[in-house]
Design a protein around this motif. Structure first.
Motif, PDB file in Angstrom:
ATOM      1  N   PHE A   1      10.617 -10.779  27.909  1.00 41.00           N
ATOM      2  CA  PHE A   1       9.954 -10.906  29.202  1.00 41.00           C
ATOM      3  C   PHE A   1       9.321  -9.567  29.541  1.00 41.00           C
ATOM      4  N   VAL A   2       8.050  -9.595  29.954  1.00 40.54           N
ATOM      5  CA  VAL A   2       7.329  -8.357  30.252  1.00 40.54           C
ATOM      6  C   VAL A   2       6.707  -8.458  31.633  1.00 40.54           C
ATOM      7  N   CYS A   3       6.849  -7.398  32.422  1.00 38.46           N
ATOM      8  CA  CYS A   3       6.136  -7.282  33.691  1.00 38.46           C
ATOM      9  C   CYS A   3       5.605  -5.855  33.795  1.00 38.46           C
ATOM     10  N   ALA A   4       5.109  -5.500  34.951  1.00 37.60           N
ATOM     11  CA  ALA A   4       4.473  -4.191  35.099  1.00 37.60           C
ATOM     12  C   ALA A   4       5.449  -3.030  34.870  1.00 37.60           C
ATOM     13  N   MET A   5       6.642  -3.080  35.511  1.00 35.49           N
ATOM     14  CA  MET A   5       7.517  -1.916  35.456  1.00 35.49           C
ATOM     15  C   MET A   5       8.964  -2.183  35.056  1.00 35.49           C
ATOM     16  N   ASN A   6       9.317  -3.404  34.674  1.00 36.47           N
ATOM     17  CA  ASN A   6      10.669  -3.732  34.227  1.00 36.47           C
ATOM     18  C   ASN A   6      11.721  -3.362  35.263  1.00 36.47           C
ATOM     19  N   ALA A   7      11.371  -3.551  36.539  1.00 35.86           N
ATOM     20  CA  ALA A   7      12.316  -3.239  37.610  1.00 35.86           C
ATOM     21  C   ALA A   7      12.760  -4.489  38.370  1.00 35.86           C
ATOM     22  N   VAL A   8      11.904  -5.512  38.445  1.00 33.75           N
ATOM     23  CA  VAL A   8      12.244  -6.697  39.238  1.00 33.75           C
ATOM     24  C   VAL A   8      12.076  -7.993  38.440  1.00 33.75           C
ATOM     25  N   ARG A   9      10.847  -8.365  38.145  1.00 33.82           N
ATOM     26  CA  ARG A   9      10.589  -9.682  37.564  1.00 33.82           C
ATOM     27  C   ARG A   9      11.127  -9.842  36.153  1.00 33.82           C
ATOM     28  N   SER A  10      10.776  -8.941  35.238  1.00 33.92           N
ATOM     29  CA  SER A  10      11.233  -9.115  33.850  1.00 33.92           C
ATOM     30  C   SER A  10      12.744  -8.923  33.688  1.00 33.92           C
ATOM     31  N   PRO A  11      13.382  -7.950  34.371  1.00 29.08           N
ATOM     32  CA  PRO A  11      14.840  -7.879  34.212  1.00 29.08           C
ATOM     33  C   PRO A  11      15.551  -9.072  34.850  1.00 29.08           C
ATOM     34  N   MET A  12      14.956  -9.620  35.913  1.00 28.71           N
ATOM     35  CA  MET A  12      15.509 -10.818  36.537  1.00 28.71           C
ATOM     36  C   MET A  12      15.459 -11.967  35.528  1.00 28.71           C
ATOM     37  N   ALA A  13      14.301 -12.122  34.891  1.00 29.29           N
ATOM     38  CA  ALA A  13      14.134 -13.181  33.892  1.00 29.29           C
ATOM     39  C   ALA A  13      15.083 -12.956  32.715  1.00 29.29           C
ATOM     40  N   GLU A  14      15.204 -11.711  32.272  1.00 30.88           N
ATOM     41  CA  GLU A  14      16.107 -11.395  31.161  1.00 30.88           C
ATOM     42  C   GLU A  14      17.539 -11.782  31.498  1.00 30.88           C
ATOM     43  N   ALA A  15      18.003 -11.390  32.677  1.00 32.25           N
ATOM     44  CA  ALA A  15      19.391 -11.668  33.084  1.00 32.25           C
ATOM     45  C   ALA A  15      19.640 -13.175  33.201  1.00 32.25           C
ATOM     46  N   ILE A  16      18.682 -13.898  33.745  1.00 26.74           N
ATOM     47  CA  ILE A  16      18.820 -15.355  33.887  1.00 26.74           C
ATOM     48  C   ILE A  16      18.850 -16.018  32.508  1.00 26.74           C
ATOM     49  N   ALA A  17      17.927 -15.624  31.643  1.00 25.23           N
ATOM     50  CA  ALA A  17      17.877 -16.210  30.299  1.00 25.23           C
ATOM     51  C   ALA A  17      19.146 -15.892  29.516  1.00 25.23           C
ATOM     52  N   ARG A  18      19.638 -14.679  29.654  1.00 23.14           N
ATOM     53  CA  ARG A  18      20.887 -14.320  28.964  1.00 23.14           C
ATOM     54  C   ARG A  18      22.051 -15.139  29.499  1.00 23.14           C
ATOM     55  N   HIS A  19      22.071 -15.348  30.803  1.00 14.61           N
ATOM     56  CA  HIS A  19      23.145 -16.108  31.436  1.00 14.61           C
ATOM     57  C   HIS A  19      23.209 -17.521  30.849  1.00 14.61           C
ATOM     58  N   TYR A  20      22.060 -18.171  30.714  1.00 15.00           N
ATOM     59  CA  TYR A  20      22.023 -19.552  30.253  1.00 15.00           C
ATOM     60  C   TYR A  20      21.925 -19.709  28.733  1.00 15.00           C
ATOM     61  N   PHE A  21      21.259 -18.774  28.046  1.00 22.33           N
ATOM     62  CA  PHE A  21      20.966 -18.965  26.624  1.00 22.33           C
ATOM     63  C   PHE A  21      21.367 -17.788  25.743  1.00 22.33           C
ATOM     64  N   GLY A  22      22.120 -16.840  26.284  1.00 23.40           N
ATOM     65  CA  GLY A  22      22.451 -15.609  25.569  1.00 23.40           C
ATOM     66  C   GLY A  22      23.196 -15.779  24.267  1.00 23.40           C
ATOM     67  N   LYS A  23      23.870 -16.917  24.084  1.00 27.37           N
ATOM     68  CA  LYS A  23      24.589 -17.147  22.836  1.00 27.37           C
ATOM     69  C   LYS A  23      23.673 -17.731  21.754  1.00 27.37           C
ATOM     70  N   SER A  24      22.547 -18.301  22.167  1.00 26.99           N
ATOM     71  CA  SER A  24      21.679 -18.965  21.183  1.00 26.99           C
ATOM     72  C   SER A  24      20.301 -18.307  21.031  1.00 26.99           C
ATOM     73  N   ILE A  25      19.905 -17.485  21.993  1.00 25.35           N
ATOM     74  CA  ILE A  25      18.585 -16.845  21.948  1.00 25.35           C
ATOM     75  C   ILE A  25      18.743 -15.359  22.277  1.00 25.35           C
ATOM     76  N   TYR A  26      18.122 -14.502  21.472  1.00 25.24           N
ATOM     77  CA  TYR A  26      18.116 -13.062  21.731  1.00 25.24           C
ATOM     78  C   TYR A  26      17.090 -12.787  22.836  1.00 25.24           C
ATOM     79  N   VAL A  27      17.512 -12.092  23.890  1.00 25.88           N
ATOM     80  CA  VAL A  27      16.661 -11.889  25.059  1.00 25.88           C
ATOM     81  C   VAL A  27      16.559 -10.402  25.398  1.00 25.88           C
ATOM     82  N   GLN A  28      15.338  -9.946  25.686  1.00 18.45           N
ATOM     83  CA  GLN A  28      15.094  -8.575  26.142  1.00 18.45           C
ATOM     84  C   GLN A  28      14.010  -8.606  27.206  1.00 18.45           C
ATOM     85  N   SER A  29      13.835  -7.462  27.871  1.00 15.96           N
ATOM     86  CA  SER A  29      12.730  -7.305  28.819  1.00 15.96           C
ATOM     87  C   SER A  29      12.210  -5.885  28.741  1.00 15.96           C
TER      88      SER A  29
END
Length: 160
Positions: free
Chosen positions: A14-42
């Protein structure tokens, strides 16, 4: 050659302008739901500081993002490379950067225009509500997109 729709997603960035709000939010949500099956970064296009509201509104739903440290695409590339199946950009600047990356890496890019809640004016509660709206929208789209592993149209996940 396989159709993109049949390709299983093993890693997402997940990429946004500064990795402070939108992309880390998306990363944390994706990790919460899919962290065991999908590698997630922001990552972000530019350097930034941590945003406390982002961690607060995720904590409300039981997701801990308090240790997130903003990083740029360049830093992520230097630390581990940019080998992702899917790059989801959340701002115009990030989308441009993601498309540039596809010159050198074979990744699918999706653009999910996501408003910047940091520009919200008003009381603390009004600002937090803007962050919650972004969180809830991202949560819906991420669960829909990554659960099935198939590309969605630009209107999917909106409304309802």
């Amino acid at each position: 050659m396989d159709e993109p729709r049949s390709k299983r997603i093993h890693s997402v960035l997940f990429v946004c302008a500064m990795n402070a709000v939108r992309s880390p939010m998306a990363e944390a949500i994706a990790r919460h739901y899919f962290g065991k099956s999908i590698y997630v970064q922001s990552a972000g296009v530019r350097k930034s500081d941590t945003d406390g509201f982002m961690a607060s509104i995720l904590a409300e739903i039981g997701i801990d993002a308090s240790k997130h440290k903003p990083r740029t695409l360049q830093e992520l590339e230097e630390w581990e490379g940019l080998n992702f199946d899917l790059i989801i950009s959340l701002s115009p600047e990030a989308h441009h950067a993601a498309l540039e990356l596809t010159r050198t890496i074979a990744a699918e890019v999706e653009y999910w225009p996501t408003p910047d809640p940091t520009i919200t004016q008003g009381s603390r509660e009004q600002v937090l509500d803007a962050y919650r709206n972004i969180r809830d929208g991202l949560m819906y789209r991420i669960r829909l997109r990554l659960r099935q592993g198939s590309p969605k149209g630009p209107d999917d996940g909106e409304g309802a």
